[in-house]
Design a protein around this motif. Structure first.
Motif, PDB file in Angstrom:
ATOM      1  N   VAL A 100       0.842  -1.201   0.000  1.00 26.15           N
ATOM      2  CA  VAL A 100       0.000   0.000   0.000  1.00 26.15           C
ATOM      3  C   VAL A 100       0.876   1.251   0.000  1.00 26.15           C
ATOM      4  CG1 VAL A 100      -1.669   1.347   1.335  1.00 26.15           C
ATOM      5  CG2 VAL A 100      -2.038  -1.097   0.974  1.00 26.15           C
ATOM      6  N   THR A 115     -13.596  -3.191  -2.216  1.00 26.38           N
ATOM      7  CA  THR A 115     -13.519  -4.480  -1.537  1.00 26.38           C
ATOM      8  C   THR A 115     -14.942  -4.896  -1.193  1.00 26.38           C
ATOM      9  OG1 THR A 115     -12.334  -5.768   0.131  1.00 26.38           O
ATOM     10  CG2 THR A 115     -13.201  -3.647   0.839  1.00 26.38           C
ATOM     11  N   ARG A 123     -11.315  -4.580   5.082  1.00 25.11           N
ATOM     12  CA  ARG A 123     -11.816  -3.241   5.392  1.00 25.11           C
ATOM     13  C   ARG A 123     -11.038  -2.629   6.559  1.00 25.11           C
ATOM     14  NH1 ARG A 123     -17.724  -4.416   6.230  1.00 25.11           N
ATOM     15  NH2 ARG A 123     -17.641  -2.393   7.227  1.00 25.11           N
ATOM     16  N   TYR A 126      -7.502  -1.636   5.295  1.00 18.35           N
ATOM     17  CA  TYR A 126      -7.474  -0.406   4.510  1.00 18.35           C
ATOM     18  C   TYR A 126      -7.740   0.822   5.373  1.00 18.35           C
ATOM     19  CZ  TYR A 126      -7.201  -3.312   0.358  1.00 18.35           C
ATOM     20  OH  TYR A 126      -6.786  -4.211  -0.586  1.00 18.35           O
ATOM     21  N   GLU A 127      -8.627   0.701   6.325  1.00 19.14           N
ATOM     22  CA  GLU A 127      -8.888   1.831   7.225  1.00 19.14           C
ATOM     23  C   GLU A 127      -7.644   2.160   8.051  1.00 19.14           C
ATOM     24  OE1 GLU A 127     -12.502   0.585   9.192  1.00 19.14           O
ATOM     25  OE2 GLU A 127     -13.645   0.816   7.323  1.00 19.14           O
ATOM     26  N   GLN A 129      -4.723   1.879   6.995  1.00 22.90           N
ATOM     27  CA  GLN A 129      -3.807   2.494   6.028  1.00 22.90           C
ATOM     28  C   GLN A 129      -4.249   3.905   5.637  1.00 22.90           C
ATOM     29  OE1 GLN A 129      -0.939   0.831   5.310  1.00 22.90           O
ATOM     30  NE2 GLN A 129      -1.755  -0.705   6.702  1.00 22.90           N
ATOM     31  N   PHE A 131      -7.416   4.766   4.453  1.00 21.86           N
ATOM     32  CA  PHE A 131      -8.521   4.808   3.500  1.00 21.86           C
ATOM     33  C   PHE A 131      -9.838   5.031   4.251  1.00 21.86           C
ATOM     34  CE2 PHE A 131      -5.269   2.754   1.100  1.00 21.86           C
ATOM     35  CZ  PHE A 131      -5.527   2.995  -0.233  1.00 21.86           C
ATOM     36  N   TYR A 151     -13.308   2.529  -1.253  1.00 23.71           N
ATOM     37  CA  TYR A 151     -12.488   3.272  -0.299  1.00 23.71           C
ATOM     38  C   TYR A 151     -11.647   4.294  -1.047  1.00 23.71           C
ATOM     39  CZ  TYR A 151     -13.399   0.404   3.802  1.00 23.71           C
ATOM     40  OH  TYR A 151     -13.993  -0.207   4.867  1.00 23.71           O
ATOM     41  N   TRP A 153      -8.276   7.071  -0.473  1.00 22.95           N
ATOM     42  CA  TRP A 153      -7.165   7.618   0.310  1.00 22.95           C
ATOM     43  C   TRP A 153      -6.709   8.905  -0.354  1.00 22.95           C
ATOM     44  CZ3 TRP A 153      -2.210   8.521  -1.596  1.00 22.95           C
ATOM     45  CH2 TRP A 153      -1.316   9.048  -0.659  1.00 22.95           C
TER      46      TRP A 153
END
Length: 160
Positions: A100, A115, A123, A126-127, A129, A131, A151, A153
């Motif tokens: 990522v 996703t 999920r 990614y959150e 990270q 997003f 998502y 970012w």
């Protein structure tokens, strides 16, 4: 352009044609482990052919390897993080985060990804990270017909 990153025992690099079979196997193992209840739109052989004939030769495909064995794969399509799959045995080792980070480096103005809603682990990942969920759908627009979430970012958004 950065094309090879090595830290510890993990090497992140652009995929080569010779990686296609291993990339497909990582994709298949990851999908099966993460989404056992999601209907697959394509057979294993169709996925292997798609990765061999389209993904690796025609898309910006990256792999993470350990001792020259592919353990994760990522596909970028402009500002879309199109695919990110990790061999289940390699979860929790920071490899996904490194991929990522590379995606963010390659698309510094921002990224989007989709996703499935049922993939709670993805999920949460990614959150963490940075997003943020931007759109929820009923799945009518994807081949699996599975509710999904988009998502986004943007730079400057901190990780959790």
């Amino acid at each position: 352009m950065k094309t090879d990153v090595e830290t510890d025992d993990v090497v992140v690099r652009r995929a080569a044609g010779s990686d296609a079979a291993a990339v497909a196997e990582v994709w298949l193992r990851s999908f099966t482990a993460a989404l056992p209840g999601v209907r697959r739109a394509h057979t294993d052989d169709e996925v292997r052919a798609w990765i061999r004939e389209v993904v690796v030769p025609c898309r910006e495909t990256w792999v993470a390897t350990v001792d020259e064995t592919v353990v994760a794969m990522m596909v970028l399509d402009g500002d879309d993080l199109d695919q990110l799959y990790m061999d289940p045995a390699w979860h929790g080792r920071g490899i996904g985060g490194r991929l990522v980070d590379l995606a963010k480096e390659r698309s510094p103005s921002g990224l989007t990804l989709w996703t499935f809603q049922v993939n709670e682990a993805a999920r949460r990942f990614y959150e963490r990270q940075g997003f943020v969920a931007a759109e929820w759908t009923d799945g009518r627009r994807n081949e699996e017909r599975e509710p999904d979430v988009r998502y986004v970012w943007r730079p400057g958004r901190p990780r959790r």
